[in-house]
Design an enzyme around this catalytic site. Structure first.
Site, PDB file in Angstrom:
ATOM      1  N   HIS A 215     -17.329  50.128 -14.885  1.00 12.15           N
ATOM      2  CA  HIS A 215     -16.385  49.029 -15.093  1.00 12.15           C
ATOM      3  C   HIS A 215     -17.023  47.662 -14.819  1.00 12.15           C
ATOM      4  CE1 HIS A 215     -12.391  46.949 -14.087  1.00 12.15           C
ATOM      5  NE2 HIS A 215     -12.204  47.435 -15.301  1.00 12.15           N
ATOM      6  N   LYS A 217     -19.123  44.167 -15.114  1.00 14.17           N
ATOM      7  CA  LYS A 217     -19.376  43.137 -16.122  1.00 14.17           C
ATOM      8  C   LYS A 217     -20.499  42.251 -15.595  1.00 14.17           C
ATOM      9  CE  LYS A 217     -14.811  44.192 -16.816  1.00 14.17           C
ATOM     10  NZ  LYS A 217     -14.012  45.050 -15.939  1.00 14.17           N
ATOM     11  N   ASP A 222     -32.910  35.646 -18.158  1.00  7.08           N
ATOM     12  CA  ASP A 222     -34.222  35.225 -17.643  1.00  7.08           C
ATOM     13  C   ASP A 222     -34.330  35.299 -16.123  1.00  7.08           C
ATOM     14  OD1 ASP A 222     -35.047  34.776 -20.233  1.00  7.08           O
ATOM     15  OD2 ASP A 222     -34.754  32.604 -20.160  1.00  7.08           O
ATOM     16  N   HIS A 388      -5.273  39.184 -15.381  1.00  9.71           N
ATOM     17  CA  HIS A 388      -6.291  40.234 -15.274  1.00  9.71           C
ATOM     18  C   HIS A 388      -7.390  39.893 -14.281  1.00  9.71           C
ATOM     19  CE1 HIS A 388      -9.713  42.737 -16.960  1.00  9.71           C
ATOM     20  NE2 HIS A 388      -8.752  43.640 -16.924  1.00  9.71           N
ATOM     21  N   LYS A 390      -9.661  39.281 -10.929  1.00  5.94           N
ATOM     22  CA  LYS A 390      -9.877  40.006  -9.682  1.00  5.94           C
ATOM     23  C   LYS A 390     -10.553  39.037  -8.707  1.00  5.94           C
ATOM     24  CE  LYS A 390     -10.727  43.044 -13.330  1.00  5.94           C
ATOM     25  NZ  LYS A 390      -9.453  43.609 -13.580  1.00  5.94           N
ATOM     26  N   ASP A 395      -9.598  32.652   4.212  1.00  4.39           N
ATOM     27  CA  ASP A 395      -9.635  31.415   4.997  1.00  4.39           C
ATOM     28  C   ASP A 395     -10.047  30.247   4.103  1.00  4.39           C
ATOM     29  OD1 ASP A 395      -8.754  32.913   7.123  1.00  4.39           O
ATOM     30  OD2 ASP A 395     -10.739  33.193   7.994  1.00  4.39           O
TER      31      ASP A 395
END
Length: 470
Positions: A215, A217, A222, A388, A390, A395
């Protein structure tokens, strides 16, 4: 003759169910899951065996030993001058409170990062395409989903152009996440010089598995610019596909030594699939002031590292803990950590979608939202479209952006990744972004559950029974 054959088949099915039940008792991670599978396999093997083949395994076997072997063979754990580089850019002192996460993952915080928060699909893909277009040595690309649509074809063309220019281009995609991707899309990339492969388990039994999905991404250009977050490659991530549009998501660009850790995460998955080493370049000299830990978690880890990542981050909060997740299905440890944070006087807020993309997960999430509200957690539903992202804010100095959801799949079954950054300026950017999101959200109260029809409340509780496979 036929009745006797049917009887023999039934006997064999029950024996297979009994063997599978013993396997479930020995290997399923949670007692609830083990009991559920065992009872179903013993008493209803006709119905339970097929899904157990697809969903039953909970551990990814062989990944860690292979990585250790190939890392020794490669002999390239570090880059020249790494020690001096890290000495010149030590992590901020506040990173010490996350030391247990670093030890669990076998990683470390690095200082000297410049970070850019990418608050939607338009900003994210503008930055990605600009970085890819400037690549001179290599491009590493890993997504859970590629679609053969306008954005997907634009990504395809960008990668083909770099490959034609002599740049090494390596692409990983998830076979289940990309189940609808036409074969011609992959073959066009391969014919154009792009090294592209699906992530696979390469175990005869696990070829049938829907678990153990990659899952993550990741994009690295470079060795100097890295990207991580929640967006995949498809038009819906630009908010172009109703009814979930506009799509709300977040990505992060990093420049600094943590980009090398993104490369290492990609390399581990690439070695597993291909047996070869991807290209590598060291990062540039310190680009900024932020300290970053790359948290790569998955079912090959000895512990449930994704769940423990959230537990420890929640326990680290003293004043504020804000979470944004599309799937709020916390396990007992994470929910207990949230309850304790409230009791410590921490401002605990959770942002979840108002629209479902997966009905069963949405129902289970609604029940957990009700229980969280009863415990003093402030839960909000994002109104404008599907949410969607995450994102975690702790703090006034720490924030994480990545692919990790608050559900059993991320906690135990998927390979995930996130960047945990300690930097007051970056945390202030994340705070401003989340404040804008909360302003577009409605607070959840107990009436959402109590005022729902009985059938819907029953559906919520039934959905919770299958949380381990949602």
């Amino acid at each position: 003759m036929i009745p006797s054959l049917l009887g023999l088949a039934a006997l064999l099915l029950h024996l297979a169910g009994l063997c599978a039940a013993m396997h479930a008792v020995m290997h399923v991670r949670t007692p609830q899951g083990a009991v559920g599978w065992a009872l179903a396999l013993v008493f209803l093997p006709y119905l339970a065996l097929p899904p157990y083949l697809f969903l039953g395994s909970s551990r990814f076997v062989g990944y860690v030993p292979l990585q250790r072997l190939r890392s020794r063979q490669a002999g390239r754990a570090d880059w020249p001058g790494r020690g001096g580089y890290l000495a010149r850019h030590p992590p901020q002192p506040a990173c010490a409170r996350y030391a247990a996460i670093a030890r669990m993952l076998g990683g470390r915080f690095h200082g000297g990062h410049r970070l850019r928060l990418l608050v939607d699909g338009e900003a994210t893909f503008a930055a990605l395409f600009e970085a890819i277009a400037g690549a001179g040595h290599h491009v590493l690309v890993q997504f859970f989903i590629f679609h053969d649509d306008a954005l997907g074809r634009r990504m395809q063309q960008a990668l083909l152009e770099r490959a034609a220019a002599g740049v090494a281009v390596c692409v990983l995609y998830d076979g289940v996440g990309c189940h609808a991707l036409p074969h011609r899309y992959v073959e066009a990339l391969r014919a154009g010089g792009v090294r592209i492969h699906p992530f696979a388990t390469r175990r005869w039994r696990n070829r049938f598995q829907l678990n153990f999905r990659n899952h993550r991404k990741i994009v690295v250009v470079d060795g100097r610019r890295g990207f991580v977050g929640g967006l995949n490659v498809g038009d819906e991530y630009l908010g172009l596909k109703p009814p979930l549009a506009p799509w709300r998501d977040t990505h992060l660009e990093l420049r600094g030594p943590a980009v090398a850790d993104l490369q290492r995460s990609f390399a581990r998955d690439w070695r597993w699939v291909t047996g070869a080493e991807p290209p590598f370049l060291p990062p540039r000299e310190g680009e900024g002031a932020a300290s970053v830990l790359i948290a790569a978690t998955g079912p090959a880890d000895r512990q449930e590292s994704c769940s423990l990542f959230f537990v420890h981050a929640i326990h680290a909060a003293r004043e504020r803990l804000w979470l944004a997740t599309p799937y709020f299905v916390p396990d007992a440890a994470v929910m207990a950590a949230l309850r304790l944070a409230v009791l410590r006087g921490v401002d605990v807020r959770v942002l979840i979608p108002a629209r479902p993309d997966h009905r069963m997960v949405f129902l289970a999430s609604a029940l957990h939202a009700h229980e969280a509200v009863r415990a003093g957690v402030r839960v909000y539903r994002y109104r404008p479209g599907f949410m969607h992202q995450k994102v975690l804010l702790v703090d006034d100095d720490s924030a994480a952006v990545g692919s990790m959801n608050l559900d059993s799949r991320s906690f135990r079954l998927n390979f995930e990744i996130a960047a945990l950054a300690v930097d007051r300026a970056f945390a202030a950017e994340v705070e401003a972004m989340l404040r804008a999101d909360f302003a577009r959200a409605d607070a959840v109260d107990v009436s959402e559950y109590r005022g729902a029809p009985f059938a819907r409340r029953l559906a919520m509780h039934l959905a919770r029974l299958v949380e381990p496979v949602l």
